[in-house]
Write a protein that holds these residues in place. Structure first.
Motif, PDB file in Angstrom:
ATOM      1  N   THR A 572      15.510  39.964  -7.746  1.00  0.00           N
ATOM      2  CA  THR A 572      14.195  39.633  -8.300  1.00  0.00           C
ATOM      3  C   THR A 572      13.590  40.867  -8.944  1.00  0.00           C
ATOM      4  OG1 THR A 572      13.846  38.013  -6.551  1.00  0.00           O
ATOM      5  CG2 THR A 572      11.899  38.728  -7.790  1.00  0.00           C
ATOM      6  N   PRO A 573      13.186  40.792 -10.212  1.00  0.00           N
ATOM      7  CA  PRO A 573      12.560  41.960 -10.853  1.00  0.00           C
ATOM      8  C   PRO A 573      11.281  42.370 -10.135  1.00  0.00           C
ATOM      9  CG  PRO A 573      13.153  40.296 -12.478  1.00  0.00           C
ATOM     10  CD  PRO A 573      13.320  39.663 -11.133  1.00  0.00           C
ATOM     11  N   TYR A 574      10.867  43.592 -10.377  1.00  0.00           N
ATOM     12  CA  TYR A 574       9.654  44.095  -9.747  1.00  0.00           C
ATOM     13  C   TYR A 574       8.467  43.195 -10.073  1.00  0.00           C
ATOM     14  CZ  TYR A 574      12.461  48.296  -9.196  1.00  0.00           C
ATOM     15  OH  TYR A 574      13.454  49.175  -8.867  1.00  0.00           O
ATOM     16  N   ARG A 575       7.579  43.044  -9.076  1.00  0.00           N
ATOM     17  CA  ARG A 575       6.391  42.212  -9.274  1.00  0.00           C
ATOM     18  C   ARG A 575       5.499  42.764 -10.388  1.00  0.00           C
ATOM     19  NH1 ARG A 575       6.172  36.996  -7.970  1.00  0.00           N
ATOM     20  NH2 ARG A 575       4.035  36.283  -7.628  1.00  0.00           N
ATOM     21  N   PHE A 576       5.688  44.031 -10.701  1.00  0.00           N
ATOM     22  CA  PHE A 576       4.958  44.687 -11.793  1.00  0.00           C
ATOM     23  C   PHE A 576       5.064  43.871 -13.080  1.00  0.00           C
ATOM     24  CE2 PHE A 576       5.785  47.365 -15.555  1.00  0.00           C
ATOM     25  CZ  PHE A 576       4.558  47.992 -15.701  1.00  0.00           C
ATOM     26  N   TYR A 577       6.273  43.363 -13.360  1.00  0.00           N
ATOM     27  CA  TYR A 577       6.478  42.614 -14.602  1.00  0.00           C
ATOM     28  C   TYR A 577       5.738  41.278 -14.573  1.00  0.00           C
ATOM     29  CZ  TYR A 577      10.086  46.011 -15.714  1.00  0.00           C
ATOM     30  OH  TYR A 577      10.747  47.174 -15.998  1.00  0.00           O
ATOM     31  N   TYR A 578       5.596  40.702 -13.418  1.00  0.00           N
ATOM     32  CA  TYR A 578       4.872  39.424 -13.299  1.00  0.00           C
ATOM     33  C   TYR A 578       3.453  39.574 -13.841  1.00  0.00           C
ATOM     34  CZ  TYR A 578       2.877  35.233 -11.112  1.00  0.00           C
ATOM     35  OH  TYR A 578       2.248  34.041 -10.892  1.00  0.00           O
ATOM     36  N   TYR A 579       2.760  40.603 -13.361  1.00  0.00           N
ATOM     37  CA  TYR A 579       1.363  40.809 -13.779  1.00  0.00           C
ATOM     38  C   TYR A 579       1.272  41.325 -15.212  1.00  0.00           C
ATOM     39  CZ  TYR A 579       0.470  40.141  -8.844  1.00  0.00           C
ATOM     40  OH  TYR A 579       0.411  39.600  -7.584  1.00  0.00           O
ATOM     41  N   MET A 580       2.271  42.103 -15.625  1.00  0.00           N
ATOM     42  CA  MET A 580       2.272  42.590 -17.010  1.00  0.00           C
ATOM     43  C   MET A 580       2.392  41.418 -17.981  1.00  0.00           C
ATOM     44  SD  MET A 580       1.883  45.866 -17.264  1.00  0.00           S
ATOM     45  CE  MET A 580       0.747  45.734 -15.906  1.00  0.00           C
ATOM     46  N   TRP A 581       3.421  40.568 -17.777  1.00  0.00           N
ATOM     47  CA  TRP A 581       3.668  39.465 -18.701  1.00  0.00           C
ATOM     48  C   TRP A 581       2.557  38.424 -18.673  1.00  0.00           C
ATOM     49  CZ3 TRP A 581       9.333  39.209 -16.630  1.00  0.00           C
ATOM     50  CH2 TRP A 581      10.120  40.117 -17.335  1.00  0.00           C
ATOM     51  N   LYS A 582       1.978  38.201 -17.503  1.00  0.00           N
ATOM     52  CA  LYS A 582       1.003  37.119 -17.396  1.00  0.00           C
ATOM     53  C   LYS A 582      -0.406  37.539 -17.810  1.00  0.00           C
ATOM     54  CE  LYS A 582      -0.156  33.185 -14.476  1.00  0.00           C
ATOM     55  NZ  LYS A 582       0.122  32.481 -13.210  1.00  0.00           N
ATOM     56  N   TYR A 583      -0.773  38.779 -17.538  1.00  0.00           N
ATOM     57  CA  TYR A 583      -2.165  39.179 -17.772  1.00  0.00           C
ATOM     58  C   TYR A 583      -2.298  40.413 -18.674  1.00  0.00           C
ATOM     59  CZ  TYR A 583      -2.782  36.155 -13.693  1.00  0.00           C
ATOM     60  OH  TYR A 583      -2.745  35.102 -12.829  1.00  0.00           O
ATOM     61  N   ILE A 584      -1.760  41.545 -18.212  1.00  0.00           N
ATOM     62  CA  ILE A 584      -2.077  42.832 -18.841  1.00  0.00           C
ATOM     63  C   ILE A 584      -1.560  42.914 -20.273  1.00  0.00           C
ATOM     64  CG2 ILE A 584      -1.931  45.336 -18.628  1.00  0.00           C
ATOM     65  CD1 ILE A 584      -3.462  43.951 -16.373  1.00  0.00           C
ATOM     66  N   THR A 585      -0.261  42.665 -20.466  1.00  0.00           N
ATOM     67  CA  THR A 585       0.327  42.816 -21.803  1.00  0.00           C
ATOM     68  C   THR A 585      -0.284  41.866 -22.831  1.00  0.00           C
ATOM     69  OG1 THR A 585       2.391  43.535 -20.766  1.00  0.00           O
ATOM     70  CG2 THR A 585       2.488  42.928 -23.081  1.00  0.00           C
TER      71      THR A 585
END
Length: 746
Positions: A572-585
């Motif tokens: 499972t990729p780092y949870r960091f990418y979850y929040y990046m793709w969904k909100y921050i980026t």
């Protein structure tokens, strides 16, 4: 058995419960048992049949084709590096670093690389590798209503390829002219007549390298409205550039992949050689010190962060489709997360290396220019002695009888004394400050850096022709690496979608691009290059990448995407990418898009025209037709997105229209699925509805394995060996549309 397979062997009365995600997970079967069988639906309720050598037999009509694959992981990494590392790393990044606070600029750049660059690069690598199609097939598959994203990427790639290859042709011209001693741009040409010899006025008002660039190379007109006819030298160079691209791309990654070994690695050899050589030159340390001297106050300006975000965005080649195209030829279990981080960091360190080289060379050039300034103004002081300047103002240790040997420190000491004593009269004396810092602060970028500033510095190198040959050969290779990815971003989606032969499409694309590219090699062509560079890519690419991010995070679903990544990568990729793709980026991209749009709206469309009589550039507004052309470039690039959305939304595209076929991949092979009336076809944009929008016209079907017959091309009796009654899912297995099958995850 295929890895991760959950339902390959089942009894005939079992329910069909595989989702598209399960189908995708089985597309790369490795076991011999899978290689030698194909799963097909019997529309007539027939029983299960096993096909040994279904794939190897070649299908009923020889329809299967090999899907290309990278020969090695190194070849793939070099291709991605070659695409992302381009001319912008050499002549755009150093300029931004110089303009926006020196070493302090690296801080916002690194932060935004982590927040925008790596997550989006990882996203494009993942969808390309997972779905194994070009940009059109990928985004049509993720969300049919957003299928226009892929077409928009192709249009932008084509626009960029048109003018990017012109820059390669300029580099080829300079490369061909570098085999001379002295270099042809070493000094201004002389005009001789019966009574006198004098310097060409245009060159005297500018400089030797500036004159050579605008007059000898481009033979530029005074405005964009003055076409002036074709520049035949540049036309031949453009033909050579497109010929190289065509020959390298004609066999797809089998041919371009081998070229990458040279085109991707050679620039690093040249940059390292240039760095070592420039560090041995006088003044190079001044340039590097200027680069790394941080101006922290500039970091607080919003403009710096916007320009850093834009550079991150374009440095990695996001939105072009080249990243997706290259990734689609990977194995499904390749660790694309590692690739994303590796290529992003290589790109960053390449930019830093290029910046070190540029500042070292510019420091050397600034030292030479400063020495000339000191000598010129020292002679001016000598001329003013006794006529505005007293001899007593000159320090005793300075010998003005040898003005050429007066050091910069001695000159500054003289000027400081004269300024203090003659404060009111000093401006009238016309003495310049002659500061190395002032020379280094003259920010240049793009063609101004490569074809004017850098070429001027190289004329002072020992063995200058050798270094000139190396430099322009490096530019050609950097440009070709990016061109390969750009052209692949056009060819792969079109081949996957429309089933045309890649060789014919490659030749046709290059011939068409060369024909249109003649616009850029007329005398006013440089102005059109600037127009395309400013308007055909910036805003459209931002819109494309915003939609890509939204399509994955909100249409397809970030949770489903994470499950796909876990299945594909094995972790499972780092949870960091979850929040990046969904909100921050997405938020950062929308802010960047808005600021870019505001800046574009507030800045009147203009270009820098070279005025021959004045020997300098002047900012000139585009004529009305030029403004219309600028707007048209933006509109044409993004038009496919709303057009496709509207056609899908209002069901204007009929199912099965045109009878085009889908593409299916099994173990790296392409299987054509003939589209029949009433069938779904999720691989082609031209076929109307997505699978969930209409029920299958077929009754509940049974699943079986069908004998493919014997040998290559001679398929079995009544039914094609590689077609199914309902070719809805174009990936991996060909599944029935049974009444008890749950709706697809996609």
């Amino acid at each position: 058995m295929p890895k991760n397979s959950k339902a390959v062997k089942r009894e005939l009365d079992d329910d069909v419960t595989e989702s598209v995600r399960d189908l995708l997970s089985n597309e790369d079967a490795c076991d011999d048992s899978f290689k030698k069988s194909s799963l097909i639906v019997d529309g007539n309720g027939g029983g299960a049949k096993v096909s040994d050598d279904a794939e190897e037999g070649g299908g009923s009509d020889g329809e299967e084709e090999e899907r290309p694959a990278w020969n090695s992981k190194l070849q793939y990494i070099l291709a991605q590096v070659g695409f992302s590392v381009g001319l912008g790393n050499v002549w755009r990044f150093p300029y931004l670093c110089q303009k926006n606070g020196g070493g302090a600029y690296l801080v916002p750049y690194l932060i935004l690389l982590i927040l925008i660059g790596i997550p989006l690069f990882f996203l494009e690598l993942a969808v390309g590798q997972r779905i194994r199609r070009g940009s059109i097939g990928v985004w049509n598959y993720i969300s049919p209503r957003l299928g226009g994203i892929g077409f928009a990427s192709c249009v932008v790639c084509f626009f960029v390829a048109l003018y990017y290859n012109v820059i390669i042709s300029w580099s080829l011209f300079y490369f061909s002219q570098s085999f001379q001693q002295p270099l042809p741009w070493h000094e201004c040409p002389l005009v001789k007549n019966k009574t006198s010899t004098y310097v060409v006025p245009e060159c005297e008002k500018s400089s030797a390298t500036t004159y050579y660039w605008y007059r000898e190379a481009l033979d530029i007109s005074d405005s964009i409205s003055e076409g002036g006819g074709l520049n035949w030298k540049m036309t031949l160079c453009l033909l050579a550039a497109w010929s190289m691209v065509c020959l390298a791309m004609i066999k797809g990654i089998q041919s371009s992949g081998k070229v990458m070994y040279f085109s991707s690695l050679f620039p690093y050899v040249v940059l390292i050689c240039f760095l070592v050589r420039s560090l041995l030159l006088k003044g190079s340390v001044d340039g590097i010190r200027h680069m790394f001297t941080p101006k922290l106050e500039i970091m607080l300006e919003a403009k710096v962060w916007r320009e850093a975000a834009t550079q991150v965005f374009f440095a990695l080649g996001l939105g072009f489709g080249g990243v997706i195209a290259f990734s689609s030829y990977n194995k499904r279990d390749n660790n694309c997360h590692f690739d994303a981080v590796l290529v992003s960091l290589i790109n960053f360190f390449t930019s830093v290396l290029a910046t070190l080289v540029v500042f070292a060379v510019l420091g050397f050039k600034a030292n030479i220019m400063n020495g000339r300034c000191v000598a010129l103004n020292t002679n001016r002081i000598v001329a003013l002695l006794g006529n505005g300047i007293d001899q007593s103002l000159i320090p005793h240790h300075i010998n003005l009888s040898q003005a050429s040997r007066v050091s910069a420190d001695d000159y500054h000491q003289m000027v400081d004394v004269i300024r203090r004593v003659k404060e009111d009269e000093f401006p009238a004396l016309g003495l310049e400050s002659c500061s190395i810092e002032d020379e280094l602060n003259k920010a240049v970028q793009g063609t101004g850096l490569a074809f004017i500033a850098f070429t001027e510095a190289m004329t002072h190198f020992p063995a200058s022709p050798f270094w000139s040959v190396m430099f322009f050969l490096m530019l050609v290779n950097l440009g070709l690496g990016s061109m390969f990815g750009t052209i692949e971003g056009i060819l792969t989606p079109l081949v996957d979608t429309f089933k045309v032969r890649k060789e014919l499409l490659t030749v046709g694309c290059c011939v068409l691009a060369f024909s249109i590219g003649l616009l850029f090699v007329q005398r006013s062509g440089n102005y059109f290059v600037a127009m395309f560079d400013d308007y055909s890519a910036t805003l459209p690419l931002l819109i494309i990448v915003v939609l890509e991010n939204v399509a994955i995070a909100w249409f397809y679903g970030i949770d489903r995407f994470f499950e796909d990544l876990k299945d594909m990568l094995g972790f499972t990729p780092y949870r960091f990418y979850y929040y990046m793709w969904k909100y921050i980026t997405p938020i950062l991209l929308l802010v960047l898009l808005c600021t870019s749009f505001v800046q574009l709206s507030m800045t009147p469309p203009s270009y820098s025209a070279w005025i021959q009589e004045e020997g300098q550039e002047r900012s000139v507004r585009f004529p009305l037709w030029g403004i219309v052309m600028c707007i048209s470039l933006v509109v044409m690039a993004v038009a496919p997105v709303p057009v496709v959305f509207g056609l899908r939304y209002f069901n204007i595209i009929e199912e099965g229209a045109g009878g085009r076929s889908a593409v299916s991949y099994k173990k790296g092979r392409i299987i054509k699925e003939s589209a029949r009336p009433g069938e779904d076809d999720d691989a082609s944009l031209i076929h109307g509805k997505s699978p969930s929008e209409a029920p299958s016209p077929l009754p509940g079907n049974s699943i079986y394995r069908k004998q493919s017959g014997s040998g290559g091309g001679g398929g079995g009796g009544g039914t094609d060996a590689d077609t199914a009654p309902n070719g809805r899912y174009g990936i991996g297995y060909l599944m029935a549309d049974a009444p008890d099958m749950p709706e697809s995850d996609l």
